[in-house]
Motif scaffolding. Sequence first.
Motif, short mmCIF file in Angstrom:
data_model
loop_
_atom_site.label_atom_id
_atom_site.label_comp_id
_atom_site.label_asym_id
_atom_site.label_seq_id
_atom_site.Cartn_x
_atom_site.Cartn_y
_atom_site.Cartn_z
N UNK A 391 0.84 -1.21 0.00
CA UNK A 391 0.00 0.00 0.00
C UNK A 391 0.87 1.25 0.00
N UNK A 392 1.84 1.28 0.93
CA UNK A 392 2.73 2.44 1.02
C UNK A 392 3.54 2.59 -0.25
N UNK A 393 4.01 1.47 -0.79
CA UNK A 393 4.81 1.51 -2.01
C UNK A 393 4.00 2.09 -3.17
N UNK A 394 2.73 1.70 -3.27
CA UNK A 394 1.87 2.20 -4.34
C UNK A 394 1.64 3.70 -4.18
N UNK A 395 1.37 4.15 -2.96
CA UNK A 395 1.11 5.57 -2.73
C UNK A 395 2.34 6.42 -3.06
N UNK A 396 3.51 5.95 -2.67
CA UNK A 396 4.75 6.68 -3.00
C UNK A 396 4.91 6.76 -4.51
N UNK A 397 4.58 5.69 -5.21
CA UNK A 397 4.67 5.68 -6.67
C UNK A 397 3.67 6.66 -7.28
N UNK A 398 2.46 6.71 -6.74
CA UNK A 398 1.47 7.67 -7.25
C UNK A 398 1.94 9.10 -7.04
N UNK A 399 2.57 9.36 -5.89
CA UNK A 399 3.13 10.68 -5.66
C UNK A 399 4.21 11.03 -6.66
N UNK A 400 5.06 10.05 -6.96
CA UNK A 400 6.13 10.27 -7.94
C UNK A 400 5.56 10.55 -9.33
N UNK A 401 4.50 9.84 -9.70
CA UNK A 401 3.87 10.07 -11.00
C UNK A 401 3.25 11.46 -11.06
N UNK A 402 2.61 11.88 -9.96
CA UNK A 402 2.06 13.23 -9.89
C UNK A 402 3.16 14.26 -10.08
N UNK A 403 4.31 14.02 -9.46
CA UNK A 403 5.44 14.94 -9.61
C UNK A 403 5.89 15.01 -11.06
N UNK A 404 5.98 13.87 -11.71
CA UNK A 404 6.40 13.85 -13.12
C UNK A 404 5.41 14.59 -14.01
N UNK A 405 4.12 14.38 -13.77
CA UNK A 405 3.10 15.05 -14.58
C UNK A 405 3.17 16.57 -14.40
#
Length: 440
Positions: A391-405
Amino acid sequence: MNDWLKTFLTLSAVLCLISLGALGWLAFETTDAPVQSMAKLEPLPKKKAAEAGDAKAAERMAVEAQAAALAAVGAAYDELQRKLAELNKSPSVVKNELLLRFNSPEALAAFRNRAGLSGIDIVYSDARLKSARVRYRDAAKMAQELRDHAKDYDNIAPNYLAYVPGLPQEPQTDPNNAGGSVPFQSSGLEMINAVGDRSRWGAGVKVAVLDTGVTEHASLTGVKVTHHDIVNDHQSYHGHGTAMTSLIAGRDEANGGVAPQSEILDVRVADSTGTGDTAMVAEGIMWAVDRGAVVINISLGAAGDSSMLRDAVAYAISRGVVVVAAAGNEQANALSYPASYSGVISVAAVDAQGRQAYFSNSGQGLFISAPGVGIVSAYSDGKTVIGSGTSQAAAITSGAISALLSRNYQSQQIPNVLTQNAVRTGAPSTQVGAGILRLP
């Protein structure tokens, strides 16, 4: 043979075959064993009847075939009721509910018009998915609907429960993974290269968090959050959704989220025990897409495939939405749903040494890994906690994708960017995907 009798015979045989086909699908969805082949009524060849040379013999043969067809239809009806009863004994599905996918929006509309007459409640439906989540009070009437209108159905399936994944006991040996358990004792930002001034990361990006709901927390002060409660049970919120949101957009100086300027769409699809179902997740996806989400984080999962959930994920992806999902914490050699679906950014967890976490699921199609052991995050009641999970790993990844966008990458570029920049660990891709998440 009279025209009406031929017509009746044909319709009876077709109804028999369709009913058995729908039953076969339901059996496949509700058992682990392969569905056994079912006997099919073969229509009587016209040539054989003609060769009898006797009109009465031909008539008799037609009537016998008609009787056989009707008997088979009755057997299918009884079997449908039995399967519904068996389904309700399963602990992994919502009792007295089905997910129905129709052949067309028109077939769905027709069902909506007649469902109430059979005591069938439509909990949710969407013409874009050609699907409905239904709750029935009378198994016999539900079976009759499935039989009488079998030609309208493309898929009949249970509504699987979806859970916030818990953690199994740490094993002494685990053949499915590397067994990493060293905690980060931070939010893992250094490992993924989320360093420096992040104050504008996520600006203009809507991230939907499909979870247990988001409560107020000091680390989320100033974060724009829009709430939508699909569970709507008027119960207290589980802290998991707040934790995931803080890892995406939290503004704590020491352990903040990856992209603190992200706008959050809080979609509550799981209750105070962390339990939801695949239909609510599908509904949440459609709601989020309609409101402009460009990233959807799903840090929960189900053990069973759902056509409604699969179609909702595909719908989101087709509209340029990046769907991120946790691989699951069962130490299994298979990914949870929706992480299993094609096109989803499925995320496993690694520990502070870059080893696959002992609990993290392995499986074909795993996309990437991210920090997931001993991660610091916000929680309900103003708490700060240390937790572990995909769960935590997925949320961190979503945050990273938001940063890239927010840095002008396009959604269709995201999979390649993540893959090209991932840190290879030497572990099989079934354990860590392309490697460990790292921002360019």
